[in-house]
Write a protein that holds these residues in place. Sequence first.
Motif, PDB file in Angstrom:
ATOM      1  N   LYS A 162       0.830  -1.215   0.000  1.00  0.00           N
ATOM      2  CA  LYS A 162       0.000   0.000   0.000  1.00  0.00           C
ATOM      3  C   LYS A 162       0.863   1.263   0.000  1.00  0.00           C
ATOM      4  CE  LYS A 162      -4.055  -1.895   2.363  1.00  0.00           C
ATOM      5  NZ  LYS A 162      -4.927  -1.793   3.563  1.00  0.00           N
ATOM      6  N   SER A 172      -4.362  -2.041 -12.615  1.00  0.00           N
ATOM      7  CA  SER A 172      -4.442  -3.502 -12.622  1.00  0.00           C
ATOM      8  C   SER A 172      -3.926  -4.087 -11.311  1.00  0.00           C
ATOM      9  CB  SER A 172      -3.647  -4.058 -13.805  1.00  0.00           C
ATOM     10  OG  SER A 172      -3.577  -5.464 -13.759  1.00  0.00           O
ATOM     11  N   ALA A 225      -3.686  -2.632  -8.367  1.00  0.00           N
ATOM     12  CA  ALA A 225      -4.583  -2.296  -7.261  1.00  0.00           C
ATOM     13  C   ALA A 225      -5.808  -3.214  -7.260  1.00  0.00           C
ATOM     14  CB  ALA A 225      -5.006  -0.835  -7.362  1.00  0.00           C
ATOM     15  N   TYR A 226      -6.322  -3.496  -8.447  1.00  0.00           N
ATOM     16  CA  TYR A 226      -7.513  -4.353  -8.544  1.00  0.00           C
ATOM     17  C   TYR A 226      -7.225  -5.758  -8.024  1.00  0.00           C
ATOM     18  CZ  TYR A 226     -11.172  -7.268 -10.551  1.00  0.00           C
ATOM     19  OH  TYR A 226     -12.181  -8.178 -10.709  1.00  0.00           O
ATOM     20  N   PHE A 227      -6.138  -6.353  -8.475  1.00  0.00           N
ATOM     21  CA  PHE A 227      -5.863  -7.744  -8.097  1.00  0.00           C
ATOM     22  C   PHE A 227      -5.355  -7.867  -6.659  1.00  0.00           C
ATOM     23  CE2 PHE A 227      -5.658  -8.213 -12.776  1.00  0.00           C
ATOM     24  CZ  PHE A 227      -6.587  -9.236 -12.897  1.00  0.00           C
ATOM     25  N   PHE A 269      -5.904  -5.561  -4.013  1.00  0.00           N
ATOM     26  CA  PHE A 269      -6.852  -5.101  -2.996  1.00  0.00           C
ATOM     27  C   PHE A 269      -8.269  -5.640  -3.200  1.00  0.00           C
ATOM     28  CE2 PHE A 269      -3.755  -1.446  -3.281  1.00  0.00           C
ATOM     29  CZ  PHE A 269      -3.013  -1.858  -2.192  1.00  0.00           C
ATOM     30  N   LYS A 270      -8.700  -5.743  -4.448  1.00  0.00           N
ATOM     31  CA  LYS A 270     -10.049  -6.237  -4.721  1.00  0.00           C
ATOM     32  C   LYS A 270     -10.100  -7.764  -4.716  1.00  0.00           C
ATOM     33  CE  LYS A 270     -14.374  -6.104  -6.171  1.00  0.00           C
ATOM     34  NZ  LYS A 270     -15.476  -5.655  -5.279  1.00  0.00           N
ATOM     35  N   GLN A 271      -9.191  -8.378  -5.464  1.00  0.00           N
ATOM     36  CA  GLN A 271      -9.168  -9.840  -5.550  1.00  0.00           C
ATOM     37  C   GLN A 271      -8.338 -10.496  -4.444  1.00  0.00           C
ATOM     38  OE1 GLN A 271     -11.018 -11.596  -7.408  1.00  0.00           O
ATOM     39  NE2 GLN A 271     -11.722 -10.213  -9.023  1.00  0.00           N
ATOM     40  N   LYS A 272      -7.668  -9.677  -3.636  1.00  0.00           N
ATOM     41  CA  LYS A 272      -6.907 -10.162  -2.472  1.00  0.00           C
ATOM     42  C   LYS A 272      -5.811 -11.149  -2.846  1.00  0.00           C
ATOM     43  CE  LYS A 272      -9.810  -7.945   0.217  1.00  0.00           C
ATOM     44  NZ  LYS A 272      -9.417  -6.685   0.909  1.00  0.00           N
TER      45      LYS A 272
END
Length: 363
Positions: free
Chosen positions: A207, A276, A278-280, A282-285
Amino acid sequence: MNTLVPLPIYTDLFYHFTLVICILLIFNCFTRDLALTSNRKFISGMAFLVFALVLLHMGLRPVNYRFGDMMVYNAEFVNLMRGNPPKDEVEFLFQNLMEILAKFKSPELFFFTCTALYITPLYYASKRVFLDYWGYAFLMLVFSFSFWSYGVNGIRNGIAGSIFILALSQKTIVKKALWFLIALLFHKSMLLPLMGYLAFMLIKNVKLYFLFWLFCIPLSLVLGSVLGSFFLSVGFVDDQKLSIYLGDVNELNEGVELKVGFRWDFLLFSALPVISGAYFIFKQKIQDVIFQQLTALYLFANGFWILIIRANYSNRFAYLSWFLMGIILIYPLIKYKFFKNQNSVVACVILFYFLFGYLLNII
């Protein structure tokens, strides 16, 4: 030397060839599951064909001003062929490579060797990290916006970047350190991504790297010119060209349109792996340490570029992060299953990534 292809279309032929490969790859992704053994073999075969043809096409190109700094490298190589001492000091390994090959008195052999050193590490790194899916990763690297230019123009930097990627693919810290050192001894600019790699070994909170990258944007908007002067004054890189890129560009003629100022177009392009990642993460963990490390390294190096984004030909600095972009974009999609129709997602990512570079270079 390849004299079969007319010089005016030599570079365009590469982009048209990769367009055909991209269309075949996209069609295959839309119609066949990624996990099929026959599909993996097809992609691997196509990637190997691209490896061989690009090696020959790029490596056997004529010595010509159309390939930018190739003429500068050729002048220095001819100087060494004649038994003269080098005119400019460059990194140890590249200098020794030139001096050894100069004994064969063949500029063609020298440039072919440089091309092999540029492409071969990408081939082996892709196979080492992505195993049966290596073809996707390798083709994404070839589809990169800056792939051709750093094979024919920014030759030394391109070789160092490829060796750096090979270093990242190694399993042990000793092998990594050895290849990192080799990369630095080809071009010391690899010190910047290496600093990003070392930073992640100490601070693994990804982060913080995203926050650093975001903070660099307003900081550059406010203090961009001051930061450029600062990096010159502290001698971060003592390459003669650095002063030209950050300062007066009149002495340098690269045959490209000069655009000075805050490059929002480059920034938007650079944001692709950021979004990309950030998505994988934080979103997809996704908990993959390698992917987090690659993303952090990219954010670190790209953030530095943002700080001096106003520099003339700032793409030279952007390359120190851009050379990782293709791998970061494709890594989670071929390592993990996230979507029901993931093969279609892969196709869309490849298509968008390829078209950006293709249209920018051709049009």
